[in-house]
Structure formats: C-alpha cells, structure tokens
Design a protein around this motif. Structure first.
Motif, PDB file in Angstrom:
ATOM      1  N   MET A   1     -49.066  32.676   2.507  1.00 31.31           N
ATOM      2  CA  MET A   1     -47.848  33.166   1.706  1.00 31.31           C
ATOM      3  C   MET A   1     -47.590  31.998   0.664  1.00 31.31           C
ATOM      4  N   THR A   2     -47.576  32.305  -0.595  1.00 27.85           N
ATOM      5  CA  THR A   2     -47.327  31.454  -1.636  1.00 27.85           C
ATOM      6  C   THR A   2     -45.813  31.402  -2.053  1.00 27.85           C
ATOM      7  N   LEU A   3     -45.196  30.357  -2.094  1.00 26.71           N
ATOM      8  CA  LEU A   3     -43.724  30.173  -2.324  1.00 26.71           C
ATOM      9  C   LEU A   3     -43.532  30.124  -3.964  1.00 26.71           C
ATOM     10  N   PRO A   4     -42.262  30.468  -4.464  1.00 22.95           N
ATOM     11  CA  PRO A   4     -42.073  30.146  -5.836  1.00 22.95           C
ATOM     12  C   PRO A   4     -42.173  28.646  -6.281  1.00 22.95           C
ATOM     13  N   ALA A   5     -42.494  28.329  -7.494  1.00 14.94           N
ATOM     14  CA  ALA A   5     -42.868  26.844  -7.480  1.00 14.94           C
ATOM     15  C   ALA A   5     -41.627  26.025  -7.287  1.00 14.94           C
ATOM     16  N   GLU A   6     -40.431  26.580  -7.654  1.00 17.89           N
ATOM     17  CA  GLU A   6     -39.296  25.958  -7.456  1.00 17.89           C
ATOM     18  C   GLU A   6     -39.019  25.115  -6.098  1.00 17.89           C
ATOM     19  N   VAL A   7     -39.152  26.459  -5.078  1.00 19.76           N
ATOM     20  CA  VAL A   7     -39.298  26.095  -3.766  1.00 19.76           C
ATOM     21  C   VAL A   7     -40.427  25.447  -3.221  1.00 19.76           C
ATOM     22  N   GLN A   8     -41.260  25.357  -3.656  1.00 23.81           N
ATOM     23  CA  GLN A   8     -42.718  24.702  -3.218  1.00 23.81           C
ATOM     24  C   GLN A   8     -42.345  23.229  -3.637  1.00 23.81           C
ATOM     25  N   ARG A   9     -41.847  23.009  -4.716  1.00 26.78           N
ATOM     26  CA  ARG A   9     -41.528  21.436  -5.202  1.00 26.78           C
ATOM     27  C   ARG A   9     -40.574  20.935  -4.135  1.00 26.78           C
ATOM     28  N   ALA A  10     -39.529  21.733  -3.753  1.00 27.72           N
ATOM     29  CA  ALA A  10     -38.504  21.352  -2.794  1.00 27.72           C
ATOM     30  C   ALA A  10     -39.132  20.890  -1.759  1.00 27.72           C
ATOM     31  N   VAL A  11     -39.903  21.844  -1.046  1.00 30.17           N
ATOM     32  CA  VAL A  11     -40.719  21.536   0.123  1.00 30.17           C
ATOM     33  C   VAL A  11     -41.434  20.317   0.108  1.00 30.17           C
ATOM     34  N   ASP A  12     -42.120  20.209  -1.066  1.00 27.66           N
ATOM     35  CA  ASP A  12     -42.804  18.918  -1.208  1.00 27.66           C
ATOM     36  C   ASP A  12     -42.113  17.591  -1.374  1.00 27.66           C
ATOM     37  N   ARG A  13     -40.927  17.672  -1.719  1.00 29.51           N
ATOM     38  CA  ARG A  13     -40.051  16.369  -1.893  1.00 29.51           C
ATOM     39  C   ARG A  13     -39.292  16.263  -0.541  1.00 29.51           C
ATOM     40  N   SER A  14     -39.239  16.895   0.149  1.00 33.86           N
ATOM     41  CA  SER A  14     -38.586  17.001   1.496  1.00 33.86           C
ATOM     42  C   SER A  14     -39.013  15.628   2.510  1.00 33.86           C
ATOM     43  N   PRO A  15     -40.312  15.568   2.832  1.00 30.88           N
ATOM     44  CA  PRO A  15     -40.908  14.295   3.485  1.00 30.88           C
ATOM     45  C   PRO A  15     -40.409  13.305   2.926  1.00 30.88           C
ATOM     46  N   ALA A  16     -40.550  12.955   1.324  1.00 27.35           N
ATOM     47  CA  ALA A  16     -40.366  11.712   0.920  1.00 27.35           C
ATOM     48  C   ALA A  16     -38.736  11.459   1.023  1.00 27.35           C
ATOM     49  N   ALA A  17     -38.034  12.205   0.840  1.00 28.78           N
ATOM     50  CA  ALA A  17     -36.499  12.305   0.935  1.00 28.78           C
ATOM     51  C   ALA A  17     -36.117  11.631   2.395  1.00 28.78           C
ATOM     52  N   GLY A  18     -36.916  12.322   3.572  1.00 29.48           N
ATOM     53  CA  GLY A  18     -36.641  11.857   4.724  1.00 29.48           C
ATOM     54  C   GLY A  18     -37.178  10.276   5.010  1.00 29.48           C
ATOM     55  N   ALA A  19     -38.334   9.933   4.240  1.00 32.31           N
ATOM     56  CA  ALA A  19     -38.755   8.696   4.419  1.00 32.31           C
ATOM     57  C   ALA A  19     -37.827   7.620   3.795  1.00 32.31           C
ATOM     58  N   ALA A  20     -37.141   8.017   2.713  1.00 31.68           N
ATOM     59  CA  ALA A  20     -36.240   7.009   2.028  1.00 31.68           C
ATOM     60  C   ALA A  20     -35.026   7.083   2.996  1.00 31.68           C
ATOM     61  N   VAL A  21     -34.700   8.228   3.510  1.00 38.83           N
ATOM     62  CA  VAL A  21     -33.608   7.927   4.572  1.00 38.83           C
ATOM     63  C   VAL A  21     -33.908   7.123   5.752  1.00 38.83           C
ATOM     64  N   SER A  22     -35.109   7.224   6.103  1.00 40.54           N
ATOM     65  CA  SER A  22     -35.459   6.507   7.210  1.00 40.54           C
ATOM     66  C   SER A  22     -35.367   4.993   6.821  1.00 40.54           C
ATOM     67  N   GLU A  23     -36.030   4.648   5.842  1.00 35.92           N
ATOM     68  CA  GLU A  23     -35.998   3.208   5.113  1.00 35.92           C
ATOM     69  C   GLU A  23     -34.804   2.831   5.113  1.00 35.92           C
ATOM     70  N   ALA A  24     -33.667   3.521   4.658  1.00 36.50           N
ATOM     71  CA  ALA A  24     -32.333   2.901   4.285  1.00 36.50           C
ATOM     72  C   ALA A  24     -31.765   2.711   5.811  1.00 36.50           C
ATOM     73  N   GLN A  25     -31.988   3.555   6.820  1.00 34.68           N
ATOM     74  CA  GLN A  25     -31.466   3.426   8.249  1.00 34.68           C
ATOM     75  C   GLN A  25     -32.138   2.041   8.710  1.00 34.68           C
ATOM     76  N   ALA A  26     -33.404   1.661   8.504  1.00 28.32           N
ATOM     77  CA  ALA A  26     -34.012   0.555   9.138  1.00 28.32           C
ATOM     78  C   ALA A  26     -33.315  -0.686   8.309  1.00 28.32           C
ATOM     79  N   ARG A  27     -33.067  -0.592   7.049  1.00 29.72           N
ATOM     80  CA  ARG A  27     -32.463  -1.719   6.292  1.00 29.72           C
ATOM     81  C   ARG A  27     -31.068  -1.914   7.010  1.00 29.72           C
ATOM     82  N   VAL A  28     -30.297  -0.965   7.285  1.00 28.63           N
ATOM     83  CA  VAL A  28     -29.054  -1.067   7.762  1.00 28.63           C
ATOM     84  C   VAL A  28     -28.958  -1.789   9.150  1.00 28.63           C
TER      85      VAL A  28
END
Length: 80
Positions: A1-28
C-alpha cells in the motif's frame, strides 16, 4: 500500500520525534538524580562540617601555592 507523500513523511518523522522525547525524559531523570545526590551530599556536610572542609580541600587545584580562606584572592595557582 502506498501512502500519500504527506502521510508518509509524517510516518517517517514519528520515530525521530519519539527518540527526541525519550532523550528529553532521560535528561530530566538525570537532572533529578543529580539534584537528589546534591541534596544528600549537602545534608551530609550539614551534619559533618569537618567533612565539608575536607572535601573543599580535596577539590583545590593541584599545585596551588597559597590557600587563605576568607581572602578574595585565596587560591593562587602558579602561572606557567
């Protein structure tokens, strides 16, 4: 299944955003642990002023030639 480009970009960014949250939580968590350690250390120094003085002396730089507590120029390190 091929997602629309905008949706695919959002899906691709999701792991990076999750990692940034985890890093922030670790700093706290690290900051909280350091604050707890500092609080415990201060409580120990409050109970044992001599221990505080010993730690202060141990933290002086190597090679000092003068240590005069209470003097604004209390630590003199030879220039090289």
């Amino acid at each position: 299944m091929t997602l629309p480009a905008e949706v695919q970009r959002a899906v691709d960014r999701s792991p990076a955003a999750g990692a940034a949250v985890s890093e922030a939580q670790a700093r706290v968590a690290q900051a909280k642990a350091e604050a707890d350690a500092n609080r415990a250390r201060q409580e120990g120094y409050d109970k044992c002023p001599a221990c505080a003085e010993i730690e202060k002396l141990k933290s002086l730089p190597q090679g000092i030639t003068v240590y005069a507590p209470g003097n604004p120029r209390s630590v003199v390190v030879p220039a090289r």
